[in-house]
Design an enzyme around this catalytic site. Structure first.
Site, PDB file in Angstrom:
ATOM      1  N   LYS A   5     -10.586  -3.215  -4.768  1.00  0.00           N
ATOM      2  CA  LYS A   5     -11.366  -1.965  -4.840  1.00  0.00           C
ATOM      3  C   LYS A   5     -10.549  -0.842  -5.429  1.00  0.00           C
ATOM      4  O   LYS A   5     -11.088   0.098  -5.991  1.00  0.00           O
ATOM      5  CB  LYS A   5     -11.743  -1.508  -3.424  1.00  0.00           C
ATOM      6  CG  LYS A   5     -12.724  -2.338  -2.694  1.00  0.00           C
ATOM      7  CD  LYS A   5     -12.789  -1.876  -1.219  1.00  0.00           C
ATOM      8  CE  LYS A   5     -13.649  -2.810  -0.402  1.00  0.00           C
ATOM      9  NZ  LYS A   5     -13.497  -2.613   1.040  1.00  0.00           N
ATOM     10  N   LYS A  29      -4.463  -9.233  -7.512  1.00  0.00           N
ATOM     11  CA  LYS A  29      -5.761  -9.623  -6.962  1.00  0.00           C
ATOM     12  C   LYS A  29      -6.844  -8.611  -7.340  1.00  0.00           C
ATOM     13  O   LYS A  29      -6.548  -7.430  -7.556  1.00  0.00           O
ATOM     14  CB  LYS A  29      -5.680  -9.829  -5.454  1.00  0.00           C
ATOM     15  CG  LYS A  29      -5.500  -8.570  -4.659  1.00  0.00           C
ATOM     16  CD  LYS A  29      -5.694  -8.798  -3.162  1.00  0.00           C
ATOM     17  CE  LYS A  29      -5.579  -7.443  -2.486  1.00  0.00           C
ATOM     18  NZ  LYS A  29      -5.848  -7.365  -1.098  1.00  0.00           N
ATOM     19  N   LYS A  48       0.827  -1.210   0.000  1.00  0.00           N
ATOM     20  CA  LYS A  48       0.000   0.000   0.000  1.00  0.00           C
ATOM     21  C   LYS A  48       0.857   1.254   0.000  1.00  0.00           C
ATOM     22  O   LYS A  48       0.503   2.255  -0.617  1.00  0.00           O
ATOM     23  CB  LYS A  48      -0.934   0.022   1.214  1.00  0.00           C
ATOM     24  CG  LYS A  48      -2.135  -0.884   1.078  1.00  0.00           C
ATOM     25  CD  LYS A  48      -3.186  -0.538   2.133  1.00  0.00           C
ATOM     26  CE  LYS A  48      -4.369  -1.497   2.059  1.00  0.00           C
ATOM     27  NZ  LYS A  48      -5.283  -1.374   3.193  1.00  0.00           N
TER      28      LYS A  48
HETATM   29  P1  AMP Z   1     -11.308  -5.419   2.412  1.00  0.00           P
HETATM   30  O1  AMP Z   1     -12.188  -4.955   1.344  1.00  0.00           O
HETATM   31  O2  AMP Z   1      -9.872  -5.233   2.137  1.00  0.00           O
HETATM   32  O3  AMP Z   1     -11.736  -4.930   3.772  1.00  0.00           O
HETATM   33  O4  AMP Z   1     -11.511  -6.997   2.443  1.00  0.00           O
HETATM   34  C1  AMP Z   1     -12.638  -7.612   2.984  1.00  0.00           C
HETATM   35  C2  AMP Z   1     -12.529  -9.119   2.892  1.00  0.00           C
HETATM   36  O5  AMP Z   1     -12.506  -9.532   1.525  1.00  0.00           O
HETATM   37  C3  AMP Z   1     -11.237  -9.698   3.500  1.00  0.00           C
HETATM   38  O6  AMP Z   1     -11.550 -10.924   4.153  1.00  0.00           O
HETATM   39  C4  AMP Z   1     -10.362  -9.944   2.315  1.00  0.00           C
HETATM   40  O7  AMP Z   1      -9.424 -10.969   2.532  1.00  0.00           O
HETATM   41  C5  AMP Z   1     -11.380 -10.352   1.267  1.00  0.00           C
HETATM   42  N1  AMP Z   1     -10.885 -10.085  -0.092  1.00  0.00           N
HETATM   43  C6  AMP Z   1     -10.529  -8.883  -0.601  1.00  0.00           C
HETATM   44  N2  AMP Z   1     -10.124  -9.007  -1.886  1.00  0.00           N
HETATM   45  C7  AMP Z   1     -10.227 -10.329  -2.196  1.00  0.00           C
HETATM   46  C8  AMP Z   1      -9.952 -11.097  -3.375  1.00  0.00           C
HETATM   47  N3  AMP Z   1      -9.516 -10.515  -4.488  1.00  0.00           N
HETATM   48  N4  AMP Z   1     -10.188 -12.432  -3.328  1.00  0.00           N
HETATM   49  C9  AMP Z   1     -10.652 -13.026  -2.197  1.00  0.00           C
HETATM   50  N5  AMP Z   1     -10.924 -12.358  -1.059  1.00  0.00           N
HETATM   51  C10 AMP Z   1     -10.721 -11.025  -1.039  1.00  0.00           C
END
Ligand code: AMP
Ligand code: TRP
Length: 343
Positions: free
Chosen positions: A208, A205, A121
Site C-alpha cells: 500500500k 513486495k 518501517k
Molecule cells: P496489511 O495490509 O499490512 O494489514 O496486510 C493484510 C494482509 O495482507 C496480511 O495477511 C499480509 O500478510 C497480506 N499481504 C500484504 N501484502 C502482501 C503481499 N504483497 N503479498 C501477499 N500477502 C500480502
C-alpha cells in the site's frame, strides 16, 4: 503433578486481521482475503479490522471510520460471509488492549528488537517512531490469543510476527504455570499468492505504501487500469521458461507467473507447462484478462457495499458483540492466572 494438559486441547479457531490504512491490493487479496473465504465453511473464523494497529502511524481522524468500513466492504465483496465468520473492528473490543498490556510484561525487548518489519518501517528514524509501532507485534499476539486463535491465514510478511505470537503464548503458559492455556498459533501461509511482489520491482513486495501506483493492482482499479498496469509490468527480454529453476532466477517473471497461478487456482508448474516458450506479448494479455475476470466482480460488489454504510455498520456491530462474547471470558481467565486482586 499437574492435572492440566501440557498442550492446548481446546477448539480450533481461525483468526486474522487487516489494517484500515489505505486501499487494498492484489497482494492483500491473494495473501489474506481469498484464504479467509476458503476457511469460513469448515472453521470457526474471526476476521478483525485492526484499527488499533493502523494508528501506530498517523491516521486522519476524519478518515479512520470510513477506512474501517472500506475494509469491511472488501471482506464482504471478496466473499467473507458474516453469517459464517465474525467481522468486527478491533477498537470496539477492550480485550485487545488489555491482553496486549499483559503480554508487554511477558515479551522481551530482545525479541522485539529482532522484528524486521519494524526495522523496515522505521528505517533510520526509529527514534521518531511511536512506541505503538515498536509494540505492534505484541498487540498482534494479543489479537490472536484473546480468541485462543489456533490458525492464522496471512501473507508471508507476517511469518516473523506469528513466531513471536507463539513465543509469547509459550512463555505465558510456562511463566504462570498454565500449561496448554494458550494455543501456539500456526500461520497458514503456504501456496502461490503468499508473497506478491511489486509490478515494478520483483524484489520488493506489493505494498500500500509504495509511492508508485503502477507497482500494485488495487481492488478499486477498473479493467482498463488493471490491463495497463500489467502491460507496463517490468519483465525481461526472454520468454516464459519451462522450469522452476530458471523461473526462480527471474523475479519479475516469477511474480507474474505466481499471480497467474494464484488467481487461476493452478500450480506454477501448470502455468509454465501452458505458457513455456511464449513471449510476454501473449502472456500479459492472458494475465490481464484473468485478473480482470477475478477482480472486477469484487470491485463492483465493494462499490455497492461502500455506498451502504448502514448495512456495514449493522454487520460490524453484530460482529463486535459476538467477538466480545468469546474474548471477554478468555481475558478474565488471564487475570485470574496472573493473580490480580478480585472480590
Ligand atoms: P496489511 O495490509 O499490512 O494489514 O496486510 C493484510 C494482509 O495482507 C496480511 O495477511 C499480509 O500478510 C497480506 N499481504 C500484504 N501484502 C502482501 C503481499 N504483497 N503479498 C501477499 N500477502 C500480502
Ligand atoms: N500485522 C498484520 C498485517 O500487517 C495485521 C494483523 C494485526 C494481524 N493483528 C493480526 C494479522 C492478527 C493476523 C492476526 O498484515
Amino acid at each position: 503433578m499437574s492435572e492440566k494438559p501440557e498442550i492446548y486441547s481446546g477448539p480450533e479457531r481461525v483468526f486474522s486481521g487487516v489494517q484500515p490504512s489505505g486501499a487494498l491490493h492484489l497482494g492483500n487479496y491473494l495473501g489474506a482475503l481469498k484464504k479467509f473465504v476458503s476457511l469460513q465453511d469448515e472453521h470457526d473464523c474471526v476476521f478483525c479490522i485492526v484499527d488499533l494497529h493502523a494508528i501506530t502511524v498517523w491516521q486522519d481522524p476524519a478518515d479512520l471510520a470510513r477506512q474501517t468500513r472500506h475494509i469491511a466492504a472488501a471482506y464482504l465483496a471478496a466473499g467473507v460471509d458474516p453469517k459464517k465468520a465474525i467481522i468486527y473492528p478491533q477498537s470496539r473490543i477492550k480485550a485487545h488492549t488489555e491482553l496486549a498490556w499483559y503480554f508487554n510484561c511477558v515479551a522481551r525487548m530482545g525479541w522485539l528488537n529482532r522484528m524486521t518489519q519494524f526495522k523496515d518501517k522505521a528505517g533510520k528514524n526509529s527514534e521518531k517512531m511511536s512506541i505503538g509501532l515498536y509494540d505492534y507485534p505484541v498487540l498482534q499476539a494479543a489479537d490472536i490469543l484473546a480468541f485462543k486463535g489456533t490458525h492464522v491465514p496471512v501473507g508471508e510478511d507476517q511469518k516473523q510476527h506469528l513466531e513471536l505470537s507463539r513465543d509469547i503464548a509459550a512463555k505465558f503458559n510456562n511463566d504462570f504455570n498454565a500449561p496448554g492455556f494458550f494455543p501456539l498459533p500456526e500461520p497458514l501461509i503456504k501456496g502461490p499468492g503468499a508473497r506478491i511482489m511489486s509490478l515494478r520491482d520483483g524484489t520488493s513486495k506489493m505494498s500500500k505504501s509504495d509511492p508508485s501506483d503502477n507497482s500494485r493492482i488495487n481492488l478499486t482499479d477498473d479493467a482498463d487500469q488493471i490491463a495497463k498496469k500489467i502491460r507496463k509490468a517490468k519483465t525481461d527480454a526472454g520468454v516464459i521458461p519451462d522450469n522452476a529453476e530458471e523461473l526462480a532466477e527471474r523475479p519479475e517473471v516469477s511474480n507474474l507467473v505466481g499471480i497467474y497461478a494464484a488467481l487461476s487456482g493452478q500450480s506454477e508448474a501448470d502455468v509454465l507447462k501452458e505458457y513455456a516458450g511464449q513471449g510476454f506479448g501473449a502472456f500479459k494479455p492472458a494475465l490481464a484478462d484473468l485478473t480482470v475476470a477475478k477482480i472486477a466482480p469484487i470491485t463492483n460488489l465493494m462499490k455497492r457495499y461502500i455506498s451502504a454504510d448502514d448495512e456495514i455498520d449493522a454487520i460490524l456491530a453484530r460482529g463486535a458483540d459476538a467477538a466480545e462474547e468469546i474474548a471477554t471470558p478468555i481475558v478474565s481467565d488471564v487475570r485470574d492466572i496472573i493473580g490480580f486482586w478480585k472480590v
